[in-house]
Design an enzyme around this catalytic site. Structure first.
Site, PDB file in Angstrom:
ATOM      1  N   GLY A  66       0.727  -1.323   0.150  1.00 42.19           N
ATOM      2  CA  GLY A  66       0.031   0.089  -0.008  1.00 42.19           C
ATOM      3  C   GLY A  66       0.959   1.211   0.042  1.00 42.19           C
ATOM      4  O   GLY A  66       1.931   1.135   0.474  1.00 42.19           O
ATOM      5  N   GLY A 115       0.860  -4.811   1.102  1.00 40.24           N
ATOM      6  CA  GLY A 115      -0.515  -4.784   0.227  1.00 40.24           C
ATOM      7  C   GLY A 115      -0.623  -5.616  -0.884  1.00 40.24           C
ATOM      8  O   GLY A 115      -1.686  -6.014  -1.438  1.00 40.24           O
ATOM      9  N   GLU A 138       6.649  -4.681   7.757  1.00 40.93           N
ATOM     10  CA  GLU A 138       5.817  -3.893   8.403  1.00 40.93           C
ATOM     11  C   GLU A 138       6.521  -3.587   9.705  1.00 40.93           C
ATOM     12  O   GLU A 138       6.367  -2.323  10.277  1.00 40.93           O
ATOM     13  CB  GLU A 138       4.356  -4.127   8.606  1.00 40.93           C
ATOM     14  CG  GLU A 138       3.497  -3.978   7.456  1.00 40.93           C
ATOM     15  CD  GLU A 138       3.670  -5.247   6.564  1.00 40.93           C
ATOM     16  OE1 GLU A 138       2.853  -5.283   5.438  1.00 40.93           O
ATOM     17  OE2 GLU A 138       4.347  -6.164   6.777  1.00 40.93           O
ATOM     18  N   ASP A 146      -0.540  -6.817   8.180  1.00 42.54           N
ATOM     19  CA  ASP A 146      -2.071  -6.531   8.008  1.00 42.54           C
ATOM     20  C   ASP A 146      -2.512  -7.251   6.763  1.00 42.54           C
ATOM     21  O   ASP A 146      -2.015  -8.176   6.135  1.00 42.54           O
ATOM     22  CB  ASP A 146      -2.366  -5.136   8.194  1.00 42.54           C
ATOM     23  CG  ASP A 146      -1.931  -3.972   7.001  1.00 42.54           C
ATOM     24  OD1 ASP A 146      -0.699  -4.688   6.327  1.00 42.54           O
ATOM     25  OD2 ASP A 146      -2.343  -3.055   6.795  1.00 42.54           O
TER      26      ASP A 146
END
Length: 376
Positions: A66, A115, A138, A146
């Protein structure tokens, strides 16, 4: 680049090719891209003429994650809820992909991170190549794995998911296939032939699609020095209940053996956000007992606590140090594992106390195929 060009669409009989097209940003997912993908996936699911979606990227990345830097910049303008809008849309797309009634073939010919993993691993078929580089980095950013990673990492062999998630380990295509993150391995020179075969075939069912990919796929040898060949050591280290115990076990193993993978793991643990390490471990452990929807709803709560910055502001510091200023020297607060209490960790898993905030509401899904039902 026009917004409409960030995701290119090619029509091939019963097949839709969706192509990430931000090569200068390594195809990092913008809000525009996530919104467009959601719109297309929903439309194609209702279209009886669409049998298969092929997802790929331009340039040397499938998708590097992301666009976290954009999220951090938006939040710095004064309202942390702006970042929440992106994650809400992204997580709903992840759930749609995980429960999709039609086949998705993701061609992972390059970088697949964060992402980008969420946009591919939840789909039915994931084709790795000799160019694939996978990671969930992350914890080095003050975030946590996530996009439903607590679901798919927790289902890797033994405690390999904890190893991958806590240290942000980079895996090649052969390792992805061996651990189950990829379903097939195809040499990049064969990809045009594979895509042509998929577009020209009679796509009656998933077995047919898998059979077509099998014709071009093979099982590469995992490198001798790969961490995946050391699952016994990974289990000794990463099966422990706490991050402190994991850290100590990795230190002991690194002192005993001169192997790059274990010394690299130790260095990554030392550099990562202590808060991120602790919430990541708990997330993966809780994810072992949850379906993909439950994982995404919980991770959404966790993301909002991260964005709120009331428990720790490590995400903003990590984004500054790694993505914005790029000095690669984040100053974590708290700065050590012993300063991150269990009660602090537990707060990330609680409902967000903020006016107007709502839990992630997942769309109702029906008539799901068996492989999708199994994830629930």
């Amino acid at each position: 680049m026009a917004d409409s060009d960030q995701v290119l669409v090619e029509d091939k009989l019963f097949v839709k090719k969706l192509i990430f097209n931000r090569p200068r940003q390594l195809n990092a997912l913008s809000y525009v891209m996530v919104d467009r993908l959601s719109e297309l996936f929903l439309a194609y699911e209702e279209d009886p003429d669409v049998k298969l979606i092929i997802l790929k990227g331009t340039g040397r990345a499938f998708c590097a994650g992301g666009d976290v830097a954009a999220v951090a910049r938006d939040i710095s303008k004064g309202d942390w809820r702006l970042g929440g809008k992106f994650f809400r849309k992204e997580f709903i797309l992840n759930y749609l992909m995980a429960t999709y009634t039609k086949a998705q073939v993701s061609i992972l010919n390059g970088i697949v991170m964060g992402g980008g993993a969420g946009a591919s691993i939840h789909g039915r078929f994931r084709v790795a190549t000799e160019n694939t580089v996978f990671a969930m980095p992350e914890t080095a950013l003050g975030l946590f794995p996530d996009v439903g990673a607590s679901y798919f990492l927790s289902r890797l062999p033994g405690f390999f998911g904890e190893y991958v998630g806590l240290i942000g380990a980079r895996l090649d295509g052969a390792e992805m296939l061996a651990c189950g993150l990829a379903t097939h391995f195809v040499h990049s020179t064969k990809l045009p032939l594979l895509e042509a075969a998929l577009c020209e075939a009679r796509l009656n069912d998933l077995v047919n699609i898998s059979g077509i990919i099998d014709k071009y796929a093979y099982h590469p040898e995992v490198k001798e020095k790969s961490a995946f060949r050391r699952l016994d050591i990974i289990e000794r280290c990463f099966s422990h209940r706490t991050v402190e115990e994991i850290f100590s076990a990795v230190e002991k193993e690194a002192a005993k053996r001169d192997e790059d993978w274990i010394s690299g793991a130790l260095e990554s643990l030392k550099k990562a956000s202590p808060t991120s390490l602790k919430i990541s471990l708990k997330s993966i452990r809780v994810g072992r007992l949850q379906g993909v929807g439950e994982c995404l709803v919980r991770e959404f709560r966790m993301v909002f606590h991260v964005l709120q910055g009331e428990i720790s502001r490590d995400f903003f510091e990590g984004s500054r140090a790694i993505l914005l200023d790029k000095d690669k020297n984040p100053k974590w607060k708290p700065s050590s594992l012993d300063q991150v209490s269990d009660s602090m960790v537990d707060r990330y898993f609680s409902r967000v106390d903020d006016e107007g905030w709502e839990d992630l509401e997942l769309p109702a899904r029906s008539d799901l195929p068996a492989f999708a039902i199994a994830k629930l």
